[in-house]
Design an enzyme around this catalytic site. Structure first.
Site, mmCIF file in Angstrom:
data_model
loop_
_atom_site.group_PDB
_atom_site.id
_atom_site.type_symbol
_atom_site.label_atom_id
_atom_site.label_comp_id
_atom_site.label_asym_id
_atom_site.label_seq_id
_atom_site.Cartn_x
_atom_site.Cartn_y
_atom_site.Cartn_z
ATOM 1 N N GLU A 89 0.875 -1.179 0.000
ATOM 2 C CA GLU A 89 0.000 0.000 0.000
ATOM 3 C C GLU A 89 0.913 1.230 0.000
ATOM 4 O O GLU A 89 1.799 1.339 0.850
ATOM 5 C CB GLU A 89 -0.888 -0.001 1.237
ATOM 6 C CG GLU A 89 -1.822 -1.181 1.323
ATOM 7 C CD GLU A 89 -2.445 -1.284 2.697
ATOM 8 O OE1 GLU A 89 -3.423 -0.551 2.955
ATOM 9 O OE2 GLU A 89 -1.939 -2.075 3.512
ATOM 10 N N ARG A 134 5.478 -12.940 10.116
ATOM 11 C CA ARG A 134 6.040 -11.627 9.845
ATOM 12 C C ARG A 134 7.416 -11.523 10.506
ATOM 13 O O ARG A 134 7.770 -12.323 11.374
ATOM 14 C CB ARG A 134 5.113 -10.508 10.349
ATOM 15 C CG ARG A 134 4.868 -10.529 11.846
ATOM 16 C CD ARG A 134 4.061 -9.318 12.300
ATOM 17 N NE ARG A 134 4.934 -8.162 12.462
ATOM 18 C CZ ARG A 134 4.629 -6.939 12.072
ATOM 19 N NH1 ARG A 134 3.480 -6.706 11.475
ATOM 20 N NH2 ARG A 134 5.460 -5.941 12.267
ATOM 21 N N LYS A 153 4.311 0.537 10.436
ATOM 22 C CA LYS A 153 4.370 1.651 9.498
ATOM 23 C C LYS A 153 3.663 2.885 10.078
ATOM 24 O O LYS A 153 4.088 4.020 9.871
ATOM 25 C CB LYS A 153 3.728 1.259 8.174
ATOM 26 C CG LYS A 153 3.946 2.276 7.052
ATOM 27 C CD LYS A 153 3.102 1.957 5.824
ATOM 28 C CE LYS A 153 3.495 0.693 5.163
ATOM 29 N NZ LYS A 153 2.716 0.436 3.923
#
Length: 589
Positions: free
Chosen positions: A37, A263, A273
């Protein structure tokens, strides 16, 4: 347990699945995708995903798409798009064909939303954001259906058309999938799939005032592109039922399948983020590319190498279990990539003046030594020592000026040395200067505060490239000419966080209609921030280092690996960023 520098065999569960799919004929070829994104810069966690998606595609003779899932124009910027493309290229990967955008599929996604309404699988909800949140229920309480849940298909089509035509304000209406408000998986309780946003989009401009949610656009984009293996991290595991549901309802015959892997969590490292953006917004760091940031741009500016990052991700491996990786493994991989690729140099970070009282007479006799290992010439004031830039690789030579006054590091002389100290002190006055003579300290001068400000010393004229006769000198220290050295700025780094950060940046995609709690993020950052994450030293470097090109890496002897800063470095005032220390006790298992 054994330790080794060799990389583990690439035989994880994802590669096993791909291998089986190809052997069974389920897929003729592999097509993966990296789908960021564009709402921030990539960080170290994304590097693992990049290496996996592009890596398995290459290993199995397939391809990997780069697709921007750009469904939230209020958080996205072209700057983020450009930085992500640059990061992927810098890491050593290339995507198949042109860069792709979910926004390129907006017409088709809208058509599928209309299809879901016509099938009775979606409806327009007029509740407020707070009402939707309150009525969603909890893990112990089922959700409450919207008052509009059972409206007719015709009414929903008209309302969705009104949404598209701008007749509702932001937050005035949403389109929801009609699934099950009592579903044990919260993501299946009629998730929002479209919302009203009167916002300019960096790709589509003002063509749209409604935008699909990530969880709607992402699986359908995968299906449109023919992705065979949709690889994502474990926080998306609970999203997989909706991933499968929406593809099935739209009617794809050979749908992609989503596979989840752990992750990347690294101790002392922030990989949220959202929180990283708060660091930038608060001015805690100079920007997304601040060398303290675990962003790809920050690590690149700090001097980390793409080879080191790829090596690190291979060592971490791919599993189904979340865990926390020792940050020293990352440093090990980066250091390993630097050992045989960086020239050497001398830099004194904490200068202490040393005056050599017998310099003239001692140096004047250097040519009488006739040591073939030492190349030097004396111009009457400076003894120019010629040394290789690397002890074992052909990188050329550098000329080092040796003068009557030099600087050594303040830590290399102690009036009262601690136990185990092996450098200069009144009890141990002799030491070898790197690439030159044995030095003997005869006197030290103190300022009014009792700090050592100057050493008075002599050199042994017979020890240029030779060991002294009749005694053994322990230790070698680095130095820089006081008159010919160049002032430089050294930036030393510690972790941004005081404590280990194991807080997952849990997916907010299904809650994009709700703003993140930035106040809570700000408080968290203030509580965990390390005030010593950056130390700036006014150093002195040998003159050849001032000629370094921006982005050139060095090993400063006895200090650390450094890189000439890509932005601020210049010949008049060199600026170097610390990359990683010279060694550590860490050994990979």
């Amino acid at each position: 347990m054994t330790t080794t520098n060799e990389l583990p065999e690439k035989n994880d569960f994802i590669r096993a699945i791909i291998r089986d799919d190809l052997q069974s004929g389920k897929h003729e070829s592999v097509l993966t995708r990296f789908p960021p994104e564009p709402n921030g810069y990539l960080h170290i966690g994304h590097v693992k995903s990049i290496c996996l998606n592009f890596g398995v595609a290459g290993e199995f003779g397939g391809a990997c798409n780069l697709r921007f899932d750009d469904t939230n124009p209020t958080a996205e910027k072209q700057d983020y798009v450009d930085s992500i493309k640059e990061d992927v290229k810098w890491l050593g990967f290339d995507w198949a064909g042109d860069v792709r955008y979910a926004s390129s599929y907006f017409d088709q996604l809208h058509a599928w939303a209309v299809q879901l309404i016509k099938q009775g699988d979606a409806y327009v909800d007029l509740q407020s954001i707070d009402e939707i949140r309150a009525n969603r229920g909890s893990f112990t309480e089922v959700g409450k259906p919207s008052p509009q849940r059972d409206e007719s298909i015709e009414v929903n089509l008209a309302r969705f058309d009104d949404m598209k035509n701008g007749k509702y304000p932001d937050g005035g209406a949403v389109l929801r999938a009609k699934i099950d408000m009592a579903h044990p998986n919260m993501n299946m309780r009629d998730p929002v799939i479209y919302r009203v946003m009167h916002a300019h989009h960096h790709q589509t401009g003002d063509d749209w005032c409604i935008y699909p949610m990530y969880d709607f656009a992402h699986p359908l984009s995968d299906a449109l592109e023919g992705i065979t293996h949709s690889l994502c991290t474990l926080e998306f595991e609970d999203h997989r039922p909706f991933y499968d549901w929406v593809i099935e309802k739209v009617g794809f015959d050979n749908p992609p399948h989503q596979y989840e892997f752990s992750r990347l969590n690294i101790d002392h490292t922030l990989t949220s983020k959202r929180k990283l953006k708060r660091l930038v917004d608060m001015g805690v760091v100079s920007g997304w590319d601040d060398p303290r940031m675990p962003t790809v741009a920050g690590m690149r500016r700090r001097g980390y190498t793409p080879e080191g990052l790829r090596d690190f991700c291979e060592r971490v491996g791919i599993t189904k279990s979340d865990g926390v990786v020792d940050h020293r493994m990352l440093e090990f991989s980066v250091r390993k990539s630097l050992e045989d690729t960086t020239a050497r140099g001398m830099a004194v970070l904490r200068p202490l003046k040393v005056t050599i009282t017998n310099f003239d007479e001692a140096v004047a006799k250097f040519d009488e030594l006739k040591n073939p290992k030492t190349v030097a010439d004396f111009d009457g004031e400076v003894l120019w020592l010629t040394q290789p830039k690397h002890p074992s690789l052909e990188m050329g030579e550098r000329r080092i000026p040796f003068t009557k006054t030099i600087y050594i590091d303040q830590t290399d002389f102690e009036v009262v040395p601690p136990a185990g100290y092996k450098r200069l002190s009144p009890e141990n006055p002799e030491i070898r200067l790197r690439n030159s003579y044995v030095l003997k300290v005869n006197e030290h001068k103190l300022d009014d505060a009792g700090q050592v400000v100057e050493l008075i010393a002599t050199i042994d004229e017979n020890t240029l490239g030779n060991n002294p006769e009749g005694r053994k000198v322990k230790g070698v220290i680095h130095w820089v000419s006081a008159s010919h050295g160049v002032d430089a700025v050294m930036r030393l780094y510690e972790h941004l966080l005081l404590e280990d950060d194991e807080i997952s940046d849990a997916s907010l995609h299904e809650k994009e209609i709700i703003d993140a709690d930035t106040d809570a993020d700000t408080l968290w950052i203030k509580q965990h921030l390390n005030p010593n994450s950056l130390t700036i030293c006014q150093a002195v470097v040998e003159p050849d280092l001032a000629k370094a090109a921006a982005g050139e890496r060095f090993q400063f002897e006895r200090e650390s690996y450094f890189i000439a800063d890509a932005i601020e470095h210049n010949a008049d005032l060199p600026v170097f960023n610390q990359i990683v220390g010279l060694k550590d006790s860490f050994k990979p298992e």
